[in-house]
Design an enzyme around this catalytic site. Structure first.
Site, short mmCIF file in Angstrom:
data_model
loop_
_atom_site.label_atom_id
_atom_site.label_comp_id
_atom_site.label_asym_id
_atom_site.label_seq_id
_atom_site.Cartn_x
_atom_site.Cartn_y
_atom_site.Cartn_z
N GLN A 17 0.83 -1.22 0.00
CA GLN A 17 0.00 0.00 0.00
C GLN A 17 0.86 1.26 0.00
O GLN A 17 0.59 2.21 -0.74
CB GLN A 17 -0.92 0.01 1.23
CG GLN A 17 -1.95 1.12 1.20
CD GLN A 17 -2.61 1.40 2.55
OE1 GLN A 17 -2.28 0.79 3.56
NE2 GLN A 17 -3.55 2.33 2.57
N ASP A 55 13.38 -11.40 -1.20
CA ASP A 55 12.84 -11.78 0.11
C ASP A 55 13.81 -11.19 1.14
O ASP A 55 14.99 -11.54 1.14
CB ASP A 55 12.80 -13.32 0.19
CG ASP A 55 12.32 -13.81 1.56
OD1 ASP A 55 12.23 -12.99 2.50
OD2 ASP A 55 12.05 -15.02 1.67
N TYR A 143 2.02 -8.05 16.00
CA TYR A 143 2.49 -6.96 15.13
C TYR A 143 3.03 -5.80 15.98
O TYR A 143 4.12 -5.28 15.74
CB TYR A 143 1.32 -6.52 14.25
CG TYR A 143 1.57 -5.28 13.42
CD1 TYR A 143 2.48 -5.29 12.37
CD2 TYR A 143 0.85 -4.11 13.66
CE1 TYR A 143 2.68 -4.15 11.59
CE2 TYR A 143 1.03 -2.98 12.89
CZ TYR A 143 1.95 -3.00 11.85
OH TYR A 143 2.14 -1.89 11.08
N LYS A 147 6.78 -4.15 16.27
CA LYS A 147 7.04 -2.73 16.00
C LYS A 147 7.73 -2.08 17.20
O LYS A 147 8.63 -1.26 17.04
CB LYS A 147 5.74 -2.00 15.66
CG LYS A 147 5.19 -2.37 14.29
CD LYS A 147 6.12 -1.86 13.19
CE LYS A 147 5.82 -2.45 11.84
NZ LYS A 147 6.78 -2.08 10.81
P1 NAD Z 1 1.59 -3.95 2.79
O1 NAD Z 1 1.16 -5.20 3.45
O2 NAD Z 1 0.64 -3.27 1.87
O3 NAD Z 1 2.96 -4.20 2.01
C1 NAD Z 1 4.01 -4.94 2.56
C2 NAD Z 1 4.78 -5.56 1.41
O4 NAD Z 1 5.82 -6.37 1.98
C3 NAD Z 1 3.93 -6.46 0.52
O5 NAD Z 1 4.01 -6.01 -0.82
C4 NAD Z 1 4.55 -7.84 0.69
O6 NAD Z 1 4.57 -8.61 -0.50
C5 NAD Z 1 5.97 -7.50 1.14
N1 NAD Z 1 6.64 -8.57 1.87
C6 NAD Z 1 6.10 -9.41 2.80
N2 NAD Z 1 7.03 -10.30 3.19
C7 NAD Z 1 8.16 -10.00 2.53
C8 NAD Z 1 9.46 -10.55 2.52
N3 NAD Z 1 9.79 -11.62 3.28
N4 NAD Z 1 10.40 -9.99 1.71
C9 NAD Z 1 10.08 -8.93 0.93
N5 NAD Z 1 8.85 -8.39 0.88
C10 NAD Z 1 7.91 -8.91 1.68
O7 NAD Z 1 2.07 -2.95 3.95
P2 NAD Z 1 2.16 -1.37 3.93
O8 NAD Z 1 0.86 -0.86 4.42
O9 NAD Z 1 2.70 -0.90 2.64
O10 NAD Z 1 3.19 -1.16 5.12
C11 NAD Z 1 4.56 -0.88 4.92
C12 NAD Z 1 5.18 -0.60 6.27
O11 NAD Z 1 4.50 0.47 6.92
C13 NAD Z 1 5.12 -1.77 7.25
O12 NAD Z 1 6.29 -1.78 8.04
C14 NAD Z 1 3.94 -1.43 8.13
O13 NAD Z 1 4.06 -2.01 9.40
C15 NAD Z 1 4.06 0.07 8.20
N6 NAD Z 1 2.78 0.72 8.55
C16 NAD Z 1 1.74 0.75 7.64
C17 NAD Z 1 0.55 1.37 7.98
C18 NAD Z 1 -0.62 1.45 7.03
O14 NAD Z 1 -1.70 1.91 7.43
N7 NAD Z 1 -0.45 1.04 5.76
C19 NAD Z 1 0.41 1.95 9.26
C20 NAD Z 1 1.46 1.84 10.17
C21 NAD Z 1 2.66 1.25 9.78
C1 AKB Z 2 -2.56 -2.04 10.73
O1 AKB Z 2 -3.78 -1.77 10.90
O2 AKB Z 2 -2.04 -3.13 11.03
C2 AKB Z 2 -1.69 -0.94 10.16
C3 AKB Z 2 -1.09 -0.14 11.26
C4 AKB Z 2 -1.89 0.91 11.91
O3 AKB Z 2 0.03 -0.36 11.62
N1 AKB Z 2 -2.47 -0.16 9.25
#
Ligand code: NAD
Ligand code: AKB
Length: 313
Positions: A17, A55, A143, A147
């Protein structure tokens, strides 16, 4: 990274995302030749950026790509999010912790700057409504545990090994280009997809659920901004709280309904309600505001307008 040195940037988890939006922003700023998108899965659609399958648990391959491409910045986004993480806690720990450790060890060796996001999930039910930067971290999801431990290991590698790592505690991120990847805050994105497709939505948290949220463009702005702050100006390495929007699931529905009057949503909480209830309603982002000048551009109204207009296109 020396001042004026050309950026050579690698993004892990780039098909997610945040990743696909960050790639666009990085290409716009630094040029496509300088950006390498990586992920464990291939891009789903046609793409016009450099892509390598990676990976993050494969340290040897990771090192090869870093060296071959003379990388001096890594945005480490590969992770398992909260809802998927509770289904498979062991995998969540492995990818979130071992993946981060690999990036930290490689940075120790090759001296690149790292961005590694944290989350509002570091907090647990003892925090109450407003999470301060210094609020206790007693997460009740795996999770959140990863974090919180990730923040501590980032601080450790910075103070003991001088690794230049930067982090933000993202709130729930709302965006339209890519569907979210298995989190608790996903309802705040799914609702727009259903509303603009003229479908009803069954929201998986209760009407009163209130979580910190942000429009994706503000998150990308914060991410790019923190990577440009001179190192000595940063007092926190694990994760800065950010200012965020604060609305209940019902308020979100009502705001969308003002713009799309035929839309209907019902609220049927499932297992994700428990994770949402364990997180704060709001975040205090005053340290990010005062230390490096971060400010939100989008409020709930402008976020709803841009989400609806973009999805209707
Ligand atoms: P997402 O799940 O959309 O994307 C994560 C990506 O990581 C996926 O494309 C997946 O294929 C890839 N992935 C999983 N395992 C893997 C591996 N072993 N090697 C390589 N790639 C791998 O997540 P996101 O929302 O884009 O989140 C990205 C970061 O931001 C994460 O650390 C998440 O914790 C953090 N985050 C996101 C949000 C949110 O609302 N989107 C909020 C807080 C924190
Ligand atoms: C989740 O809901 O897991 C994420 C986050 C807030 O870290 N969007």
């Amino acid at each position: 990274m020396g001042a004026g040195e050309e950026r050579r940037i690698l993004v892990t988890g780039a098909m997610g995302q945040i990743g696909l939006e960050l790639i666009d922003a990085l290409i716009a700023k630094f040029g496509s030749d300088n950006i390498i998108a990586t992920d464990i899965r291939e891009p789903e659609n046609d793409y016009d950026f450099n892509f390598e399958k990676l990976d993050v648990l494969n340290k040897q391959n990771f090192e090869q790509i870093i060296v071959q491409n003379k990388i001096n910045q890594v945005y480490h986004l590969a992770a398992i999010l909260s809802a998927t993480g509770e289904k498979n806690p062991e995998l969540c720990w492995k990818i979130n912790m071992d993946g981060l450790l690999n990036v930290l060890e490689l940075s120790r060796k090759y001296k690149f700057r790292i961005f590694a996001p944290s989350s509002i999930a570091v907090f647990g039910p003892d925090v109450g409504k407003i999470a301060l930067q210094s609020s206790p971290q007693n997460p009740t999801t795996m999770y959140g545990v990863t974090k919180s431990a990730g923040e501590q290991i980032a601080e450790y590698y910075h103070s003991v090994h001088g690794v230049d790592i930067r982090g933000l505690r993202y709130p729930g991120l709302i965006s339209w280009k890519v569907l979210p990847g298995g989190g608790t805050t996903d309802y705040a994105v799914e609702i727009f997809h259903k509303a603009t497709a003229s479908q009803n939505y069954t929201c998986f948290v209760s009407e009163e659920t209130r979580l910190p949220m942000m429009y994706m463009d503000d998150a990308i702005k914060a991410t790019m901004q923190i990577m440009d702050v001179p190192s000595e100006k940063l007092s926190i390495r694990g994760g800065y709280n950010l200012p965020s929007l604060n609305f209940s699931a019902l308020e979100l529905y009502e705001k969308i309904k003002q713009k799309l009057p035929n839309f209907n949503c019902q609220f049927v909480p499932d297992h994700r309600q428990e994770y949402a209830d364990s997180w704060p309603d709001q975040t205090d982002g005053s340290i990010a505001e005062s230390e490096w000048g971060f400010q939100l551009d989008y409020d709930l109204d402008s976020l709803c307008s841009i989400m609806i207009a973009s999805l209707q296109k």
